[in-house]
Design an enzyme around this catalytic site. Structure first.
Site, PDB file in Angstrom:
ATOM      1  N   ALA A 166      21.043  12.182  -6.630  1.00 44.46           N
ATOM      2  CA  ALA A 166      22.192  11.469  -6.057  1.00 44.46           C
ATOM      3  C   ALA A 166      21.855  10.902  -4.689  1.00 44.46           C
ATOM      4  CB  ALA A 166      23.398  12.407  -5.976  1.00 44.46           C
ATOM      5  N   ASP A 167      21.148  11.687  -3.882  1.00 43.52           N
ATOM      6  CA  ASP A 167      20.711  11.202  -2.571  1.00 43.52           C
ATOM      7  C   ASP A 167      19.771  10.016  -2.709  1.00 43.52           C
ATOM      8  OD1 ASP A 167      21.919  12.932  -0.603  1.00 43.52           O
ATOM      9  OD2 ASP A 167      20.660  14.538  -1.343  1.00 43.52           O
TER      10      ASP A 167
END
Length: 404
Positions: A166-167
């Protein structure tokens, strides 16, 4: 030759992974990136571990080529320093908690009211507005909310990905947005305010799985190394390990069984002749393939598969990746300095034929503070006084002039 972003200055009020990845990509492309850190320890990622000669692995990965200034943003002096640096910059990137930048006087509206040409990128977990705006948004939590965990793992157990997906997704979209905004500004003179949500970036990456859910009413099952709609597509045993094989079409199946596995009678077997039938008879198909692959060593089978043009790979451990013959043959590693010792770092994937990425050093906390205080408008004595009073922090063992 010049780097693509030579002459571009980025100020980043960033921490952890998403925003630092975005700005590191910009630094590799030649941008000057000024990283604003806390005086009490700096970016949280510095302290996740100390495995790279005393520095955190995340921090080394994400922060090469940047200048570090450490100031106390709780003080008016510290906030004024950052504001003056932003006034000279092309881009401002931040991933503080929702509303924090505005409370510091560094919100996009305030900054761009004075400089409409500024590009401001705000990264957050869930975006502005909505019931989850203020929720904590660590990578694992966002993977869960985006559905990624639900389709990752084995039928018995869901798992998160082994990297901060996600990052990384949101950091890549943020870097892409900066490039697009700068391109438009160079054409029109108009800046931009850009918002990137970790949730929305990760849901976008869900791609085919999301469309499958929307149009069939069922999500793809967790398949481990296998594939819900392709067979054979899995890890298969060898005499000393395993090899991944992925046959995506019927001609590939025919080649596999005739030229590699020596069971040509399966090529036209009605249970396996088409991918639809192979998926329907997956257990039988996989068992027959596994019985044949087990007669070779991993290395020998890998050679046979490659010679026949069958998609295959060995499951490499990370020590093997560090010495991966393809990366070494293509000379993809470069030395990068850190606070305590040099390390090897991988060149960025996008290769320009006329200029190599700028692989700058990883800064110590506050390595460039004094010089940047002076650049922001302080005289050297005033900068020294600010450091002595704790308004700013300078890494005395490596006082360095900023890059120009």
């Amino acid at each position: 030759m010049t780097h693509p972003l030579d002459g571009v200055t980025v100020v980043a009020l960033e921490q952890a992974v998403a925003a630092p990845l975005a700005t590191r990509n910009l630094a590799d492309l030649g941008a000057r990136v000024i990283k604003v850190e806390r005086v009490d320890g700096g970016d949280f990622a510095r302290g996740y571990d100390h495995v790279v000669h005393g520095t955190g692995a995340h921090f080394v990965w994400l922060n090469r080529g940047k200048e570090s200034i450490a100031v106390d943003l709780k003080s008016a002096e510290g906030r004024a320093v950052v504001r003056r640096l932003v006034e000279r910059a092309d881009v401002f990137v931040q991933n503080l908690a929702p509303g924090a930048a505005e409370r510091l006087g560094l919100g996009a509206g305030e900054l761009r009211s004075a400089r409409p040409e500024l590009v401001v990128v705000n990264l957050s977990g869930y975006g502005t507005g909505g019931p989850m705006e203020q929720r904590k948004a660590y990578d694992m939590l966002v993977q869960a909310e985006a559905g990624l965990i639900s389709i990752t793992g084995t039928p018995e157990a869901p798992v998160k990905t082994g990297i901060p997906t996600a990052d990384i997704a949101s950091g890549m979209y943020a870097a892409q947005a900066v490039l697009a905004a700068l391109l438009r500004r160079w054409r029109t003179g108009e800046g931009a305010t850009v918002e990137v949500s970790m949730l929305e970036a990760t849901v976008e990456w869900m791609g085919h799985a999301l469309y499958t859910q929307m149009h069939t009413g069922s999500q793809p099952p967790r398949m481990g190394l296998s594939h819900s709609s392709i067979a054979p597509y899995d890890a298969f045993p060898t005499r000393d390990g395993q090899v991944l094989i992925g046959v995506q079409n019927d001609s590939g199946w025919r080649t596999l069984v005739t030229e590699v596995l020596g069971i040509p009678e399966l090529a036209d077997d009605p249970r396996f002749a088409t991918n639809v039938q192979r998926v329907r008879h997956r257990a039988e198909c996989d068992a027959l393939v596994a019985a044949r692959t087990a007669q070779w060593t991993t290395a020998d089978l890998d050679v046979r598969l490659a010679a026949a043009g069958i998609p295959a790979a060995q499951v490499k451990e990370l020590d093997q990746v560090v010495q991966h013959p393809q990366l070494r043959a293509r000379d993809r590693w470069r030395p990068v300095g850190t606070e305590h010792a040099p390390v090897e770092a991988l060149l960025p994937p996008a290769t320009f034929t006329d200029v190599e990425a700028r692989m700058g050093d990883v800064p110590a906390l506050g390595q460039h503070t004094h010089a940047l205080l002076v650049e922001s408008g302080m005289d050297p004595a005033t900068a020294d006084d600010a450091i002595s009073r704790g308004v700013a922090l300078q890494a005395e063992h490596c006082r360095t002039a900023p890059a120009l």
